[in-house]
Design a protein around this motif. Sequence first.
Motif, PDB file in Angstrom:
ATOM      1  N   GLN B  91      11.770 -27.329  33.666  1.00 55.27           N
ATOM      2  CA  GLN B  91      10.727 -28.019  34.410  1.00 55.27           C
ATOM      3  C   GLN B  91       9.560 -27.098  34.756  1.00 55.27           C
ATOM      4  O   GLN B  91       8.416 -27.558  34.861  1.00 55.27           O
ATOM      5  CB  GLN B  91      11.276 -28.752  35.639  1.00 55.27           C
ATOM      6  N   ARG B  92       9.816 -25.815  34.872  1.00 53.37           N
ATOM      7  CA  ARG B  92       8.719 -24.872  35.039  1.00 53.37           C
ATOM      8  C   ARG B  92       7.846 -24.828  33.772  1.00 53.37           C
ATOM      9  O   ARG B  92       6.615 -24.809  33.855  1.00 53.37           O
ATOM     10  CB  ARG B  92       9.257 -23.476  35.350  1.00 53.37           C
ATOM     11  N   LEU B  93       8.511 -24.872  32.612  1.00 54.36           N
ATOM     12  CA  LEU B  93       7.785 -24.876  31.343  1.00 54.36           C
ATOM     13  C   LEU B  93       6.915 -26.134  31.213  1.00 54.36           C
ATOM     14  O   LEU B  93       5.757 -26.072  30.796  1.00 54.36           O
ATOM     15  CB  LEU B  93       8.783 -24.795  30.184  1.00 54.36           C
ATOM     16  N   ILE B  94       7.482 -27.281  31.557  1.00 57.97           N
ATOM     17  CA  ILE B  94       6.720 -28.536  31.416  1.00 57.97           C
ATOM     18  C   ILE B  94       5.477 -28.496  32.316  1.00 57.97           C
ATOM     19  O   ILE B  94       4.368 -28.809  31.892  1.00 57.97           O
ATOM     20  CB  ILE B  94       7.596 -29.764  31.772  1.00 57.97           C
ATOM     21  N   GLY B  95       5.675 -28.095  33.564  1.00 61.77           N
ATOM     22  CA  GLY B  95       4.543 -28.051  34.492  1.00 61.77           C
ATOM     23  C   GLY B  95       3.458 -27.090  34.018  1.00 61.77           C
ATOM     24  O   GLY B  95       2.268 -27.433  34.002  1.00 61.77           O
ATOM     25  N   ARG B  96       3.867 -25.892  33.619  1.00 64.29           N
ATOM     26  CA  ARG B  96       2.914 -24.877  33.142  1.00 64.29           C
ATOM     27  C   ARG B  96       2.153 -25.393  31.918  1.00 64.29           C
ATOM     28  O   ARG B  96       0.946 -25.195  31.797  1.00 64.29           O
ATOM     29  CB  ARG B  96       3.726 -23.645  32.764  1.00 64.29           C
ATOM     30  N   SER B  97       2.867 -26.053  31.027  1.00 64.68           N
ATOM     31  CA  SER B  97       2.250 -26.539  29.796  1.00 64.68           C
ATOM     32  C   SER B  97       1.221 -27.623  30.088  1.00 64.68           C
ATOM     33  O   SER B  97       0.103 -27.592  29.568  1.00 64.68           O
ATOM     34  CB  SER B  97       3.334 -27.083  28.857  1.00 64.68           C
ATOM     35  N   LEU B  98       1.583 -28.574  30.929  1.00 64.66           N
ATOM     36  CA  LEU B  98       0.646 -29.664  31.213  1.00 64.66           C
ATOM     37  C   LEU B  98      -0.584 -29.139  31.954  1.00 64.66           C
ATOM     38  O   LEU B  98      -1.708 -29.540  31.660  1.00 64.66           O
ATOM     39  CB  LEU B  98       1.335 -30.769  32.022  1.00 64.66           C
ATOM     40  N   ARG B  99      -0.371 -28.198  32.890  1.00 63.74           N
ATOM     41  CA  ARG B  99      -1.516 -27.654  33.637  1.00 63.74           C
ATOM     42  C   ARG B  99      -2.515 -26.946  32.727  1.00 63.74           C
ATOM     43  O   ARG B  99      -3.706 -26.919  33.016  1.00 63.74           O
ATOM     44  CB  ARG B  99      -1.033 -26.664  34.706  1.00 63.74           C
ATOM     45  N   ASP B 115       7.641 -36.800  36.115  1.00 61.80           N
ATOM     46  CA  ASP B 115       9.106 -36.756  36.044  1.00 61.80           C
ATOM     47  C   ASP B 115       9.536 -37.095  34.628  1.00 61.80           C
ATOM     48  O   ASP B 115       9.113 -38.109  34.065  1.00 61.80           O
ATOM     49  CB  ASP B 115       9.718 -37.782  37.002  1.00 61.80           C
ATOM     50  N   CYS B 116      10.383 -36.257  34.074  1.00 56.56           N
ATOM     51  CA  CYS B 116      10.886 -36.461  32.714  1.00 56.56           C
ATOM     52  C   CYS B 116      12.398 -36.562  32.795  1.00 56.56           C
ATOM     53  O   CYS B 116      13.071 -35.571  33.089  1.00 56.56           O
ATOM     54  CB  CYS B 116      10.490 -35.281  31.824  1.00 56.56           C
ATOM     55  N   ASP B 117      12.929 -37.734  32.575  1.00 57.01           N
ATOM     56  CA  ASP B 117      14.376 -37.943  32.678  1.00 57.01           C
ATOM     57  C   ASP B 117      14.930 -38.327  31.321  1.00 57.01           C
ATOM     58  O   ASP B 117      14.544 -39.353  30.748  1.00 57.01           O
ATOM     59  CB  ASP B 117      14.681 -38.996  33.747  1.00 57.01           C
ATOM     60  N   VAL B 118      15.860 -37.534  30.867  1.00 55.89           N
ATOM     61  CA  VAL B 118      16.430 -37.737  29.539  1.00 55.89           C
ATOM     62  C   VAL B 118      17.492 -38.821  29.612  1.00 55.89           C
ATOM     63  O   VAL B 118      18.508 -38.663  30.299  1.00 55.89           O
ATOM     64  CB  VAL B 118      17.056 -36.420  29.024  1.00 55.89           C
ATOM     65  N   LEU B 119      17.244 -39.940  28.915  1.00 52.68           N
ATOM     66  CA  LEU B 119      18.230 -41.020  28.896  1.00 52.68           C
ATOM     67  C   LEU B 119      19.271 -40.774  27.800  1.00 52.68           C
ATOM     68  O   LEU B 119      20.427 -41.137  27.942  1.00 52.68           O
ATOM     69  CB  LEU B 119      17.541 -42.366  28.649  1.00 52.68           C
ATOM     70  N   CYS B 127      10.743 -30.497  24.512  1.00 50.01           N
ATOM     71  CA  CYS B 127       9.520 -30.771  23.750  1.00 50.01           C
ATOM     72  C   CYS B 127       9.133 -32.240  23.874  1.00 50.01           C
ATOM     73  O   CYS B 127       7.957 -32.568  24.066  1.00 50.01           O
ATOM     74  CB  CYS B 127       9.725 -30.379  22.295  1.00 50.01           C
ATOM     75  N   ALA B 128      10.117 -33.118  23.766  1.00 48.96           N
ATOM     76  CA  ALA B 128       9.819 -34.540  23.939  1.00 48.96           C
ATOM     77  C   ALA B 128       9.284 -34.799  25.346  1.00 48.96           C
ATOM     78  O   ALA B 128       8.375 -35.621  25.545  1.00 48.96           O
ATOM     79  CB  ALA B 128      11.071 -35.375  23.679  1.00 48.96           C
ATOM     80  N   ALA B 129       9.831 -34.083  26.334  1.00 51.87           N
ATOM     81  CA  ALA B 129       9.387 -34.268  27.717  1.00 51.87           C
ATOM     82  C   ALA B 129       7.926 -33.853  27.880  1.00 51.87           C
ATOM     83  O   ALA B 129       7.148 -34.530  28.565  1.00 51.87           O
ATOM     84  CB  ALA B 129      10.284 -33.468  28.666  1.00 51.87           C
ATOM     85  N   ILE B 130       7.533 -32.752  27.269  1.00 57.16           N
ATOM     86  CA  ILE B 130       6.132 -32.317  27.363  1.00 57.16           C
ATOM     87  C   ILE B 130       5.216 -33.332  26.688  1.00 57.16           C
ATOM     88  O   ILE B 130       4.194 -33.740  27.241  1.00 57.16           O
ATOM     89  CB  ILE B 130       5.969 -30.910  26.728  1.00 57.16           C
TER      90      ILE B 130
END
Lengths: 238, 238, 238, 238, 238, 238
Positions: B91-99, B115-119, B127-130
């Motif tokens: 989640q740190r990676l996702i936030g950093r990437s989007l910012r 919020d990225c929740d894997v079903l 990667c899909a979450a980003i």
Amino acid sequence: MRPSGRDISEMRPISIETGVTKHAEGSCLIRVGDTHVLCTASLEERVPPFLKNSGLGWVTAEYGMLPRATGSRMRREAAQGKQGGRTVEIQRLIGRSLRAGVDRVALGERQITVDCDVLQADGGTRCAAITGGWVALRLAVNALMKAGDVTSDPLVAPVAAVSCGIYAGQPVLDLDYAEDSRAGVDGNFVMLGGNRLIEVQMSAEGATYTRDQMGLLLDLAEKGVNELAAAQTAAVGG
Amino acid sequence: MRPSGRDISEMRPISIETGVTKHAEGSCLIRVGDTHVLCTASLEERVPPFLKNSGLGWVTAEYGMLPRATGSRMRREAAQGKQGGRTVEIQRLIGRSLRAGVDRVALGERQITVDCDVLQADGGTRCAAITGGWVALRLAVNALMKAGDVTSDPLVAPVAAVSCGIYAGQPVLDLDYAEDSRAGVDGNFVMLGGNRLIEVQMSAEGATYTRDQMGLLLDLAEKGVNELAAAQTAAVGG
Amino acid sequence: MRPSGRDISEMRPISIETGVTKHAEGSCLIRVGDTHVLCTASLEERVPPFLKNSGLGWVTAEYGMLPRATGSRMRREAAQGKQGGRTVEIQRLIGRSLRAGVDRVALGERQITVDCDVLQADGGTRCAAITGGWVALRLAVNALMKAGDVTSDPLVAPVAAVSCGIYAGQPVLDLDYAEDSRAGVDGNFVMLGGNRLIEVQMSAEGATYTRDQMGLLLDLAEKGVNELAAAQTAAVGG
Amino acid sequence: MRPSGRDISEMRPISIETGVTKHAEGSCLIRVGDTHVLCTASLEERVPPFLKNSGLGWVTAEYGMLPRATGSRMRREAAQGKQGGRTVEIQRLIGRSLRAGVDRVALGERQITVDCDVLQADGGTRCAAITGGWVALRLAVNALMKAGDVTSDPLVAPVAAVSCGIYAGQPVLDLDYAEDSRAGVDGNFVMLGGNRLIEVQMSAEGATYTRDQMGLLLDLAEKGVNELAAAQTAAVGG
Amino acid sequence: MRPSGRDISEMRPISIETGVTKHAEGSCLIRVGDTHVLCTASLEERVPPFLKNSGLGWVTAEYGMLPRATGSRMRREAAQGKQGGRTVEIQRLIGRSLRAGVDRVALGERQITVDCDVLQADGGTRCAAITGGWVALRLAVNALMKAGDVTSDPLVAPVAAVSCGIYAGQPVLDLDYAEDSRAGVDGNFVMLGGNRLIEVQMSAEGATYTRDQMGLLLDLAEKGVNELAAAQTAAVGG
Amino acid sequence: MRPSGRDISEMRPISIETGVTKHAEGSCLIRVGDTHVLCTASLEERVPPFLKNSGLGWVTAEYGMLPRATGSRMRREAAQGKQGGRTVEIQRLIGRSLRAGVDRVALGERQITVDCDVLQADGGTRCAAITGGWVALRLAVNALMKAGDVTSDPLVAPVAAVSCGIYAGQPVLDLDYAEDSRAGVDGNFVMLGGNRLIEVQMSAEGATYTRDQMGLLLDLAEKGVNELAAAQTAAVGG
């Protein structure tokens, strides 16, 4: 142009003092400029449950920072009741990096835990921890070999790491805190034996980068890692 | 040669369904093969304390996995009383990437939480979450712009990510779980607008790699990210 | 008179989609109006310690809500470091309710964990979770029976649940969020096979109620549960 | 037929001793047979944040058990680092039940916390806690009224609770531990003033029940609650 | 007769190195034989909430041990999610002891946090921490005075501590680990200026003791504390 | 001169009521003035892992305070998710003190857990807990001996504790809360059989003390402990 007056491709002074604690099977105090990390390697004749009867050994790492290792005091993680995200990320990186240089069959079913505790921080603590952690690991393994518990050397080559980044538009080697806190791009490069890559982590927050810039940082990293590997070799008497 | 029968440089089928939840300001369900992630973007008209009166906005991310998203059931992190190291790292990676793709002045003092929740998981969930997270973010920002709350577009270009790795000695694009669990080298590549790099993370556990191999993976990653960016553009109606 | 325009004894539209995730032994996505819950049943060939060598099986449940399942984003329980009181109360209810419909001798020494994760909430999530959870359980048990691992059917009859309450002085069936948040009396009714009671929970916060009013709510609940049981039967192809 | 030799509709002996602790604004030690609960009401001249400037008061409850209140010692929740699911469920019930008997406008912006700590347990602890908790609350409110801080009585009527269940096929009043641990159906009934319902919780684990059986338990509960209300009235000197 | 061959009233060698970390306002590395503790004093221009606008300052302490400070590796408290009972007890003692030597009016409304981290342990870590902690505190206060922020010296006299115990039936000064682990009686003595007592803690586990024995230990403690105070004075250049 | 009007060497009234809970193997309610502590001793036929097959028994203690045992309500430790530093320190003291009076060989491989829960606090709770805890322990051991499970008495003499301090410049016995909160020096004295010392803890916060003053407090403590021991003897019928 760099706050420290260093050249673009100049490392900070490196010092590795070994045998700094009487209890650990291997230990060193690594200093990369004003970044000081105490590294110990602790041997246990057991492995985690998932490796029972596998014939394979395990190397893992933990990382910590003394509360006043930094410019302003940080809250102690033990008092907060958990390790922060940054700590967890770093100690996973250290463990993964060290394991990449270990022949786990040769190590046999035993575990070595490498603790890296930052006594004083000035940028690049995770890289110093990997580099010093390997020295502690090497010394613990030497003891195992000397005692005849291990016959074939489980360490395939030295593991060392350095940070590089783009500071004021310029690729520079071995970021100190003054540079790290203002760099647009920040990378950590872990290498085995000075010519193979174990881990590359290049992050941008704000400024992005190109493949060409990535190549320049890799050039710097190779230079830095080779200097670190020489210091490691000298320290372990090899 | 790949378990799925895909070509070396072939992505899994990509589908991005938007507007999947009635409450969130932006949302999508992204499917990359059998990896399914529900992404929502939640807007709040406040920022974290360290940004009060700075004029800057904030984008952050959280990541989770349903207990049975995986082949065998994992313990629920809420029941264990903490988020695991892997979750925090992702989640740190996702936030950093989007910012890295946000103009925080243009966003103004407001926060968007993605919020990225894997079903369902089958490799490449971060990667899909980003990639999906950016779509949710885009839709939330579109709403802000339509309402006139933001006048200059704070999103500079699409952010997308793909994994590549060395599987059976061969560089391959978009690892699924069968490949991921046996790959010697595993990398995640986050890009902005398909040609600038935000984050590169290449890890070896066991097998190390050369700069040449790194270059081949980057070539594959660029191809993959461009296909993902096309899917993003189509999904947001742009 | 109801915000949705429904009749006093009218359920919201019910939809139950099965086989929605490839890993779980049984799964469904249940939609009761705008309340959407993903239910999975996970089989393990072991039981909790207190049932070792008892010959009895176990069915348990866990419940969660995605952070933006609701009108305003809620903090993620995994990040808070614990499950809230409401979550714990609901998952205990789901587990108890499902077990009331299970012949644990027929199930044999194995455990089925039913996870109910709310993707979108609009009132009545615990009732939807019980109803959908039973469908996931039914499918997992069907697989066990088909494989010959279980010979006598351990599920005695469908378990379904519905909420009723007194809204604006009037007993109404299947409260949505707009009603639930303003109802003086709120009840959850869990039934087995449409005519036996498993659990009744009727709470007042402010307005109390009489035995006559309780009777009226039970009448409505029986009607609702029978409609849910019909949807369950259709979904499991029975 | 009952282990205690009691009649089907016979309560255990009830005793309520008031003023048992010198610090609390209201307190009592309630004994229902061998179930002993120490109840205190603590007044604070502030309300939770969500009630600031609302003009409304708040009543809340917490519940605990001494480690050796039970036949075998249980682990202390403070040492385990969290309250168990059962504890949380019970204290939410006590708070909700007491609030149903409070006129929160008349109470004004102040909070009363009712602590119910079980010194010795023999079944029915949550019901004894509600019944004794109301006495502690009544005494604290009396003090407020005597001091002139509250002018109109905020307590609309006594709140009391009793358990009933189906034991050996027979509906019985006021289950003790020997009955509770073997009852097929177990219900808790909270009433206001002896004739209005606040909360009904009837659970089956294994044996289900019919509406007729539910009616019989309600008849027993009404009898029991009236006896408890008489004891409450006597205890508070009313 | 002592494992180390020391005389009954002989301290281990004492060394106090100051200015060992560049960030802290005061710091030292104290070595009492093989017990090594890194002490830092961190100044903050704010006090805890209970001292706001009181005109009084605050001194507090935290204590930690590196995982391999000891003969066998201990689990890291940050990873365990809490500080153990021993840690909490020790850091409360250090804070209380240091405060006993502080004029909190003269200090003014500011807080000094003394961190004592054990790098290597060989018995007597809490005493070394108090003694070294006072040196760090002294240096931080010197800086405050030099800057003119504090005009009257808030430190009334040196605070130092030593352990004594009954080992093999004999009162001995300054227990090392080999003695500590087998001593029947173990005491810690904290003194101010070498002649006033701040804290006495004498514990027996198994062997009890008389007032006469207590007197003998106090005699030894006074001798030891005076030697420690001399080392402190030399270290701070006074 | 003392707030209570007591003489300098006068204890508060002592009362010890035994057999106060039906489940525990030994129990008492000890009252020292307005300090009331419920003590139970719970027997288990197993020892902690470190004593397996050692032939030695174990005695341990836990301590708690009801939230409204004090003048203003304290937060419940179970709700806070951890035991505070003070609680941990006290329960370690109680366990250590009781063990000093136990012949662990005579006890045999079994564990007795002494729970001390403060129902009402007015100073000196840890001392009352030790004194009452020993009574509960004595009763549990009596039962073991009566049953023939233990043949030689494992309790060597009574263990009792009292606090003394310097209040308004004067040494006084058995501090109540009014004194404790303003005393410059505060000590706890645990003794075995009234003439041997188990634990002495004398703390100063602000005012320090001399060896002479320490002697005066010890004189008072001996007097107090002898009165407590007489009450213990009377309570256990011996």
